[in-house]
Motif scaffolding. Structure first.
Motif, PDB file in Angstrom:
ATOM      1  N   PHE A  51       0.891  -1.138   0.035  1.00 43.45           N
ATOM      2  CA  PHE A  51      -0.013  -0.037  -0.130  1.00 43.45           C
ATOM      3  C   PHE A  51       1.098   1.162  -0.044  1.00 43.45           C
ATOM      4  O   PHE A  51       2.511   0.856   0.402  1.00 43.45           O
ATOM      5  N   GLY A  86      -2.243   1.705  10.957  1.00 41.65           N
ATOM      6  CA  GLY A  86      -2.587   0.325  10.905  1.00 41.65           C
ATOM      7  C   GLY A  86      -3.553   0.007   9.875  1.00 41.65           C
ATOM      8  O   GLY A  86      -4.300  -0.661  10.040  1.00 41.65           O
ATOM      9  N   MET A 106      -1.344   4.923   5.626  1.00 46.19           N
ATOM     10  CA  MET A 106      -1.562   5.011   4.018  1.00 46.19           C
ATOM     11  C   MET A 106      -2.609   5.558   3.823  1.00 46.19           C
ATOM     12  O   MET A 106      -3.658   5.760   4.664  1.00 46.19           O
ATOM     13  N   ASP A 146       9.601  -1.154  -2.512  1.00 42.49           N
ATOM     14  CA  ASP A 146      10.957  -1.606  -1.595  1.00 42.49           C
ATOM     15  C   ASP A 146      11.498  -3.423  -2.792  1.00 42.49           C
ATOM     16  O   ASP A 146      12.339  -3.188  -3.272  1.00 42.49           O
ATOM     17  N   GLU A 174       9.484 -17.599   8.824  1.00 38.56           N
ATOM     18  CA  GLU A 174       9.573 -17.959   9.733  1.00 38.56           C
ATOM     19  C   GLU A 174      11.273 -18.555   9.708  1.00 38.56           C
ATOM     20  O   GLU A 174      11.076 -19.290  10.952  1.00 38.56           O
TER      21      GLU A 174
ATOM     22  N   ASP B 191       0.883   0.525  16.093  1.00 36.96           N
ATOM     23  CA  ASP B 191      -0.061   0.345  15.824  1.00 36.96           C
ATOM     24  C   ASP B 191      -0.084  -0.597  14.266  1.00 36.96           C
ATOM     25  O   ASP B 191      -0.644  -1.523  14.224  1.00 36.96           O
ATOM     26  N   GLU B 192       0.823  -0.332  13.467  1.00 41.22           N
ATOM     27  CA  GLU B 192       0.321  -0.792  11.829  1.00 41.22           C
ATOM     28  C   GLU B 192       1.295  -1.693  11.573  1.00 41.22           C
ATOM     29  O   GLU B 192       1.551  -2.908  11.007  1.00 41.22           O
ATOM     30  N   ILE B 196       5.968 -10.729  12.694  1.00 43.46           N
ATOM     31  CA  ILE B 196       6.265 -12.023  11.064  1.00 43.46           C
ATOM     32  C   ILE B 196       5.427 -13.396  10.738  1.00 43.46           C
ATOM     33  O   ILE B 196       5.019 -12.849   8.861  1.00 43.46           O
ATOM     34  N   ASP B 197       4.626 -14.045  11.851  1.00 39.42           N
ATOM     35  CA  ASP B 197       4.128 -14.808  11.379  1.00 39.42           C
ATOM     36  C   ASP B 197       2.367 -14.968  10.544  1.00 39.42           C
ATOM     37  O   ASP B 197       2.181 -15.669  10.748  1.00 39.42           O
ATOM     38  N   PRO B 200       0.056  -9.061   6.779  1.00 37.76           N
ATOM     39  CA  PRO B 200      -0.240  -7.967   7.249  1.00 37.76           C
ATOM     40  C   PRO B 200      -1.027  -7.378   6.052  1.00 37.76           C
ATOM     41  O   PRO B 200      -1.811  -7.935   5.249  1.00 37.76           O
ATOM     42  N   ARG B 201      -2.615  -7.051   7.008  1.00 36.84           N
ATOM     43  CA  ARG B 201      -3.676  -6.151   6.595  1.00 36.84           C
ATOM     44  C   ARG B 201      -2.910  -5.535   5.407  1.00 36.84           C
ATOM     45  O   ARG B 201      -1.602  -5.034   5.713  1.00 36.84           O
ATOM     46  N   GLN B 202      -3.845  -4.901   4.358  1.00 36.37           N
ATOM     47  CA  GLN B 202      -3.526  -3.061   3.877  1.00 36.37           C
ATOM     48  C   GLN B 202      -3.281  -2.231   5.115  1.00 36.37           C
ATOM     49  O   GLN B 202      -4.380  -2.038   6.208  1.00 36.37           O
ATOM     50  N   GLY B 203      -2.721  -1.388   4.657  1.00 39.72           N
ATOM     51  CA  GLY B 203      -1.965  -0.837   6.032  1.00 39.72           C
ATOM     52  C   GLY B 203      -0.974  -0.717   6.590  1.00 39.72           C
ATOM     53  O   GLY B 203      -0.215   0.246   7.706  1.00 39.72           O
ATOM     54  N   GLN B 204      -0.481  -2.251   6.920  1.00 36.30           N
ATOM     55  CA  GLN B 204      -0.106  -2.830   8.082  1.00 36.30           C
ATOM     56  C   GLN B 204       1.052  -3.019   7.781  1.00 36.30           C
ATOM     57  O   GLN B 204       1.659  -3.825   6.160  1.00 36.30           O
ATOM     58  N   ILE B 205       1.963  -3.541   8.536  1.00 37.75           N
ATOM     59  CA  ILE B 205       3.823  -4.277   7.793  1.00 37.75           C
ATOM     60  C   ILE B 205       4.103  -4.621   8.585  1.00 37.75           C
ATOM     61  O   ILE B 205       3.592  -4.997  10.311  1.00 37.75           O
ATOM     62  N   ARG B 206       4.588  -5.646   8.582  1.00 43.70           N
ATOM     63  CA  ARG B 206       5.549  -6.962   9.618  1.00 43.70           C
ATOM     64  C   ARG B 206       6.232  -6.170  10.156  1.00 43.70           C
ATOM     65  O   ARG B 206       7.298  -5.346   9.615  1.00 43.70           O
ATOM     66  N   ASP B 207       6.905  -7.415  11.767  1.00 38.95           N
ATOM     67  CA  ASP B 207       8.175  -5.943  12.108  1.00 38.95           C
ATOM     68  C   ASP B 207       9.039  -6.655  11.654  1.00 38.95           C
ATOM     69  O   ASP B 207      10.064  -8.133  12.079  1.00 38.95           O
ATOM     70  N   VAL B 208      10.304  -5.866  11.044  1.00 33.45           N
ATOM     71  CA  VAL B 208      11.352  -6.548  10.767  1.00 33.45           C
ATOM     72  C   VAL B 208      12.826  -5.503  11.951  1.00 33.45           C
ATOM     73  O   VAL B 208      13.807  -6.404  11.933  1.00 33.45           O
ATOM     74  N   GLY B 377      13.453   4.311   4.016  1.00 33.89           N
ATOM     75  CA  GLY B 377      12.031   3.894   4.841  1.00 33.89           C
ATOM     76  C   GLY B 377      12.366   1.858   4.041  1.00 33.89           C
ATOM     77  O   GLY B 377      12.244   1.236   3.847  1.00 33.89           O
ATOM     78  N   LEU B 378      13.725   2.339   3.003  1.00 34.78           N
ATOM     79  CA  LEU B 378      13.263   1.742   2.004  1.00 34.78           C
ATOM     80  C   LEU B 378      14.293  -0.109   2.708  1.00 34.78           C
ATOM     81  O   LEU B 378      16.147   0.969   2.368  1.00 34.78           O
TER      82      LEU B 378
END
Lengths: 409, 409
Positions: A51, A86, A106, A146, A174, B191-192, B196-197, B200-208, B377-378
């Motif tokens: 997004f 989110g 977003m 990215d 994972e 909150d976004e 990693i398991d 993500p929904r739209q608007g979310q990202i995984r924990d990097v 952010g990339l």
């Protein structure tokens, strides 16, 4: 004078590495991947991000609405709402409108840029002044900017650094396929060598190579497996070698730098099934009396007994074999050398490659490489050293000030 | 325009490291010392070696007996016996005498040099011809030549490499005092951000950040302790911080790079007992919105949420604090920078220090540093990078060809 060795060039020797296979692979969880080598190519199964995200705190807008805005002549926009982190915005942004947004949020439909909060002033809850124009796309990360879905993100054979761990988590991995760490068996020999918990009598010394080689093996990303000190008896050495070979991917026998013991090692090697001696002496100094055999398709090394020689041979000869067996891609090899300038003239014998221990010194115009001279049996010379420089075989010596490449130790 | 940060220079910030204490020490066995930092000075309790050893295979002699010897006019010596490895010779060597000896063997009384076997010919079991003279001391390591009894061999605060492991074993150290590895707590917020398991929904990202920061912590020789993702709620964040502080020597909170979340973090920090905010913004790019507090005399970091910014701040700001807490002596610090030349012109803003990601390229005349530009952010920009270069605050930019120092990543 007798010719004791069938001596090979170091570059011929390291070229033999690709004759050996790589280890098998295994699956490890995401938090144990550091410094492991990828056994799979990692392909993105998503657009990252999927997004449009803002990279700043501020207001999502249509860029056109800000064109011409300045401190003297601000643009006025109506604030239509606040985008929650989110969440997918449930409203769109029209030509004269803006939406409050925080970094990572977003963008709503139709918005195509973000004005930084620093370039705005809220007149009240619903109207802002914008003091600076933004271009379409400004402060926005686009879909797939990215990584794109289907893109190969990390190649097989690559060593995983912290940033690659980050990529794997971004992709939700994972677990990941990596090469198993090669197991390297370490055997010490010599009737004069005693374990470190024993006080050596006159004429004896404690076992240095087992510990320092185990350290080098670990540094190379492999797993050391030590077999202690084997006395100079053929049957004992053969039995130890046989056991080490069955439990390891590679074997290092150190010590036995005397002619007699070298002969032992060669005899034992030749008596093992599926054995071929590939190298019997390398034209390097220190480290000439090095043996390499292929036993059961595994590299089997007879390293010099002198502590410094054993370490130098490990760093410049053995290490490339471990890298190859560990699955490291040639392109993924860290060829880290530190440029420096020699701080004094250095003589060298022709017909062999010399590796000289150096200490790095800070000087004007860059680093200095100060040669540390001393016998190859003296470990303190390695403790003082920061790295090694190579003097090629056809070079008679190098003058003070010559540019050199230092291999860090 | 508002001043959102009380911004400090990076050099002022890193100077704060010495205000924090070092961790306690612990005893580890000899085979677990690699990359640990010595908490004791290691003093030799022996002369190493404590007997005169030969560095060559050959014959122990009185040097004077070989003076003038040449191929055309060899010296003739009587072979008095063979020295067994690890034994004290039970005979002495007279003026016209020699003793067979192997590398590492102990010289008999009165012998003061060794003739290499290559420079001799055995006429029979008892007489040899010597073709080359040796000087007194030649091919011999003297008593205490490596280390002398009472000598400080390794300083406190030094990082243990494989060669230092070798020294420790030479001295019979079955265990050694080292500094405990600092424990670094890692908290992710936002909150976004999802684990990693989770897809993500739209608007979310995984924990990097949890994974990449854990990798950096491990690289720094410390132990990461992760606390997962904490939602943007003050009480949850305070509780996580409290727990991390009680279990760690240092805490990293990442994410929360939006003004609102930053305020949260500051609020939470200020609400903790024994807390002082030391830094609220650093004049670097990327990485400006960094917070440092002292809580319970422990460093507590609020890192930027952008993945690249968090990594850069870790490498150039947080790392020196870990090194200090881990007991690394300033003199023992690896100040490894790779000299290279910029491959293109690079602009830079004045008033801040810029850290630019670079890829190392091989060129004639040395390495090139090729800037990798891209939003902070990339994460792919960090995957392509080999290192960072620093552009000082009063520099407007650097021209192609400028010499730079690359901090490896």
């Amino acid at each position: 004078m007798k010719d004791f060795f069938k001596v090979m060039d170091i570059d011929q020797v390291t070229a033999l590495a690709t004759g050996f296979g790589t280890v098998a692979d295994e699956t490890v969880p995401a938090d144990e991947t550091l410094d492991r080598i990828l056994a799979e190519a990692v392909v993105s199964d998503i657009d990252l991000p999927d997004f449009r995200r803002t990279t700043m705190d501020g207001y999502a807008v249509r860029a056109g609405a800000t064109f011409g805005a300045s401190e003297g002549s601000p643009a006025y926009l109506n604030v239509k709402g606040t985008i929650r982190m989110g969440d997918v915005p449930d409203f769109s942004v029209g030509p004269g409108e803006a939406a409050r947004i925080s970094t990572g949020g977003m963008l709503p439909d139709a918005a195509d840029a973000v004005v930084m909060i620093e370039h705005t002033e809220a007149l009240d809850d619903t109207v802002i002044e914008v003091y600076k124009s933004v271009a379409p796309g400004q402060h926005v990360v686009d879909v797939g900017e990215d990584f794109q879905r289907g893109e190969t993100v990390l190649d097989r054979g690559r060593r995983i650094r912290p940033q690659e761990m980050g990529v794997l988590s971004a992709l939700g991995r994972e677990s990941v396929r990596v090469f198993r760490r090669p197991v390297v068996g370490i055997i010490s020999t010599g009737d004069e060598v005693v374990p470190i918990d024993r006080m050596p009598r006159q004429g004896q010394i404690r076992d240095v190579n087992t510990y320092s080689l185990a350290g080098w093996v670990r540094r190379a990303g492999a797993v050391p497996k030590t077999y202690g000190i084997i006395p100079d008896r053929r049957d004992d050495l053969r039995e130890a070698c046989r056991r080490a070979l069955s439990e390891s991917d590679m074997v290092l026998v150190s010590g036995g730098s005397s002619v007699g013991t070298r002969d032992y090692t060669i005899d034992v090697l030749e008596s093992l099934p599926q054995s071929r001696v590939l190298v019997h002496g390398i034209s390097i100094s220190p480290g000439k009396p090095t043996i390499l055999a292929s036993v059961d398709d595994k590299p089997f090394w007879g390293l010099p007994g002198h502590v410094v020689s054993a370490m130098v041979v490990f760093a410049v000869v053995v290490r490339p074999f471990i890298d190859h067996m560990a699955g490291l891609a040639a392109s993924g090899m860290p060829d880290l050398r530190i440029p420096a300038r020699l701080t004094r003239n250095l003589a060298s014998a022709q017909g062999r490659v010399d590796y000289v221990r150096v200490r790095l010194t800070a000087g004007e115009g860059g680093l200095g490489a100060e040669p540390i001279l001393g016998k190859s049996g003296l470990i303190h010379t390695m403790v003082r050293a920061d790295g090694l420089i190579r003097i090629d075989r056809d070079v008679e010596g190098m003058e003070k000030g010559t540019a050199v490449q230092v291999l860090p130790l």
